[in-house]
Scaffold this active site. Structure first.
Site, PDB file in Angstrom:
ATOM      1  N   PRO A 102       0.759  -1.303  -0.246  1.00  0.00           N
ATOM      2  CA  PRO A 102       0.234   0.268   0.287  1.00  0.00           C
ATOM      3  C   PRO A 102       0.461   1.926  -0.109  1.00  0.00           C
ATOM      4  O   PRO A 102       1.798   1.579   0.485  1.00  0.00           O
ATOM      5  CB  PRO A 102      -0.963   0.214   1.462  1.00  0.00           C
ATOM      6  CG  PRO A 102      -0.758  -1.491   1.582  1.00  0.00           C
ATOM      7  CD  PRO A 102       0.653  -2.072   1.470  1.00  0.00           C
ATOM      8  N   GLY A 106       3.749   3.818   5.527  1.00  0.00           N
ATOM      9  CA  GLY A 106       5.382   3.780   5.952  1.00  0.00           C
ATOM     10  C   GLY A 106       5.299   2.010   5.989  1.00  0.00           C
ATOM     11  O   GLY A 106       6.220   1.791   6.419  1.00  0.00           O
ATOM     12  N   LEU A 107       5.096   1.227   4.669  1.00  0.00           N
ATOM     13  CA  LEU A 107       5.823  -0.035   4.577  1.00  0.00           C
ATOM     14  C   LEU A 107       7.379   0.563   3.388  1.00  0.00           C
ATOM     15  O   LEU A 107       7.096  -1.404   2.946  1.00  0.00           O
ATOM     16  CB  LEU A 107       4.558  -1.105   3.860  1.00  0.00           C
ATOM     17  CG  LEU A 107       3.465  -1.092   5.389  1.00  0.00           C
ATOM     18  CD1 LEU A 107       2.359  -1.735   4.528  1.00  0.00           C
ATOM     19  CD2 LEU A 107       4.033  -1.624   6.770  1.00  0.00           C
ATOM     20  N   GLY A 108       6.874   1.392   3.009  1.00  0.00           N
ATOM     21  CA  GLY A 108       8.505   1.311   2.439  1.00  0.00           C
ATOM     22  C   GLY A 108       8.070   1.680   0.568  1.00  0.00           C
ATOM     23  O   GLY A 108       8.917   0.989  -0.275  1.00  0.00           O
ATOM     24  N   SER A 109       7.110   1.704   0.141  1.00  0.00           N
ATOM     25  CA  SER A 109       6.256   1.429  -1.253  1.00  0.00           C
ATOM     26  C   SER A 109       7.457   2.520  -1.979  1.00  0.00           C
ATOM     27  O   SER A 109       7.579   1.161  -3.227  1.00  0.00           O
ATOM     28  CB  SER A 109       4.714   1.717  -1.282  1.00  0.00           C
ATOM     29  OG  SER A 109       4.793   3.348  -1.169  1.00  0.00           O
ATOM     30  N   ALA A 111      10.909   2.933  -2.311  1.00  0.00           N
ATOM     31  CA  ALA A 111      12.118   2.323  -1.655  1.00  0.00           C
ATOM     32  C   ALA A 111      11.902   0.708  -2.216  1.00  0.00           C
ATOM     33  O   ALA A 111      12.699   1.197  -2.919  1.00  0.00           O
ATOM     34  CB  ALA A 111      12.796   2.750  -0.109  1.00  0.00           C
ATOM     35  N   ALA A 112      10.830   0.152  -1.886  1.00  0.00           N
ATOM     36  CA  ALA A 112      10.994  -1.123  -2.446  1.00  0.00           C
ATOM     37  C   ALA A 112      10.932  -0.780  -3.944  1.00  0.00           C
ATOM     38  O   ALA A 112      11.479  -1.731  -5.477  1.00  0.00           O
ATOM     39  CB  ALA A 112       9.650  -2.010  -2.166  1.00  0.00           C
ATOM     40  N   ASP A 153      15.430   3.051   5.572  1.00  0.00           N
ATOM     41  CA  ASP A 153      14.311   2.567   4.590  1.00  0.00           C
ATOM     42  C   ASP A 153      14.516   1.334   3.776  1.00  0.00           C
ATOM     43  O   ASP A 153      14.413  -0.037   3.091  1.00  0.00           O
ATOM     44  CB  ASP A 153      12.805   3.500   4.225  1.00  0.00           C
ATOM     45  CG  ASP A 153      11.992   3.309   5.106  1.00  0.00           C
ATOM     46  OD1 ASP A 153      12.370   2.831   6.427  1.00  0.00           O
ATOM     47  OD2 ASP A 153      11.121   4.681   4.541  1.00  0.00           O
TER      48      ASP A 153
HETATM   49  C1  MEV Z   1      10.500   5.864   7.786  1.00  0.00           C
HETATM   50  O1  MEV Z   1      10.565   4.717   7.697  1.00  0.00           O
HETATM   51  C2  MEV Z   1      11.680   5.997   8.574  1.00  0.00           C
HETATM   52  C3  MEV Z   1      11.540   7.500   9.787  1.00  0.00           C
HETATM   53  O2  MEV Z   1      12.671   7.066  10.456  1.00  0.00           O
HETATM   54  C4  MEV Z   1      12.843   8.442   8.330  1.00  0.00           C
HETATM   55  C5  MEV Z   1      14.376   7.736   8.101  1.00  0.00           C
HETATM   56  O3  MEV Z   1      14.195   7.449   9.015  1.00  0.00           O
HETATM   57  O4  MEV Z   1      13.847   8.239   7.372  1.00  0.00           O
HETATM   58  C6  MEV Z   1      10.441   8.104  10.282  1.00  0.00           C
END
Ligand code: MEV
Length: 317
Positions: A102, A106-109, A111-112, A153
């Protein structure tokens, strides 16, 4: 040039988000139940590099995409970085990407997506990238998405194994003495990490001693969590997650819904819960004993989670 397929998983931050941007340690793990795949196949001569995002129904011709094109950062920039890295000309190639991660959860879409595109493109050009070579390239993409990313990430997504991470140093692996199960509940509220990272930066700049003290305590929690995971003393992990969540609230990156989901998980039997990633939306994670996974999942859904995934953190092979 041969047909190639490559993939990259999602990620969860177990401990230490935000503080990791300021040099504190953090722990993250891949979330392999969701992933991006990129398939590369030769294109007709003169077609150039064509990137097709199948889920979005979008097709971009790399040479024609302007940097302000909405899909430039996500699709074209990763490809350009690889071509620059390999000093390769624009190939006649069609890349098809599909994702089950999704977006803005916050699941890294992001970067993946970048990792899968880069892997597939480099491999199709006959120059597959090692994880060590790929990681800094994905970090470049993260900088475009997030401004001041710590690098955690891209690192956990590229290496696809649990990592103990300190900004600017090589990722450390750690042993997992006893496997444990985390539920990952998506609040359904999208929240770009760039915004929460920028807000924490403003808070920090307004009162550095107070914020540095909060970051230092989060760092201690991450160190204690690593010791607990390595020793298999999982009883202490839940309370550490709860305390980490409370500190993230103080950093103003929680929300009523995230607080409610964490409390719901604890009330339904989880050993601990916290938001995971940038916050304000996105996901929470909850530590559960296997028999409690089903009732906690049901309670989270009832409380508003749009999806609940389960992942098991295992000893490395
Ligand atoms: C995001 O997954 C993690 C944060 O600490 C941002 C980062 O480390 O770049 C919020």
């Amino acid at each position: 040039m041969v047909a190639i397929s490559a993939s990259a998983p999602g990620k969860i931050i177990l401990f230490g988000e935000h503080a990791v941007v300021y040099g504190q340690p953090a722990i993250a793990a891949p979330l392999t139940t969701v992933q991006v795949t990129a398939a590369a196949e030769p294109g007709p001569p003169g077609s150039g590099l064509v990137i097709h995002a199948a889920d979005l129904g979008q097709t971009v011709v790399a040479a024609q995409a302007a940097p302000d094109d909405p899909f430039f950062d996500a699709l074209v920039h990763p490809a350009q970085l690889v071509l620059e890295h390999l000093r390769a000309p624009m190939p006649d190639l069609r890349l098809t990407v599909r994702s089950t991660i999704p977006v803005a959860s916050g699941l890294g879409s992001g970067a993946a997506l970048a990792a899968a595109i880069m892997r597939a493109l480099a491999a199709a050009l006959g120059a597959p990238l090692s994880d060590e070579a790929l990681n800094p390239l994905v970090y470049e993409v993260e900088k475009r998405h997030h401004g001041t990313p710590s690098g955690i990430d891209n690192t956990v997504i590229v290496y696809a194994r649990p990592v103990y991470f300190v900004r600017g140093t090589a990722p450390q692996t750690f042993s997992v003495a006893r496997p444990f199960t985390l539920l990952v509940a998506d609040s359904g509220q999208s929240s770009p990490t760039r915004l929460t990272v920028a807000d924490v930066r403003r808070l920090h700049d307004a009162d550095p001693p107070r914020l540095d003290a909060l970051f230092a305590r989060i760092g201690e929690i991450a160190r204690a969590a690593r010791r607990a995971i390595e020793a298999g003393t999982l009883d202490s992990l839940g309370p550490l997650m709860d305390e980490n969540h409370a500190l993230l609230r103080e950093l103003t990156v929680s929300s009523d819904l995230l607080d409610r989901l964490c409390q719901t998980a604890r009330d339904a039997g989880a050993r601990g819960a916290k938001l995971s990633g940038g916050g304000r939306g996105g996901t929470i994670i909850a530590l559960v004993d296997e028999p409690d996974a089903a009732p906690v999942t049901a309670a989270l859904r009832q409380a508003g989670a749009v999806r609940v995934l389960s992942t098991r953190i295992q000893p490395s092979p």
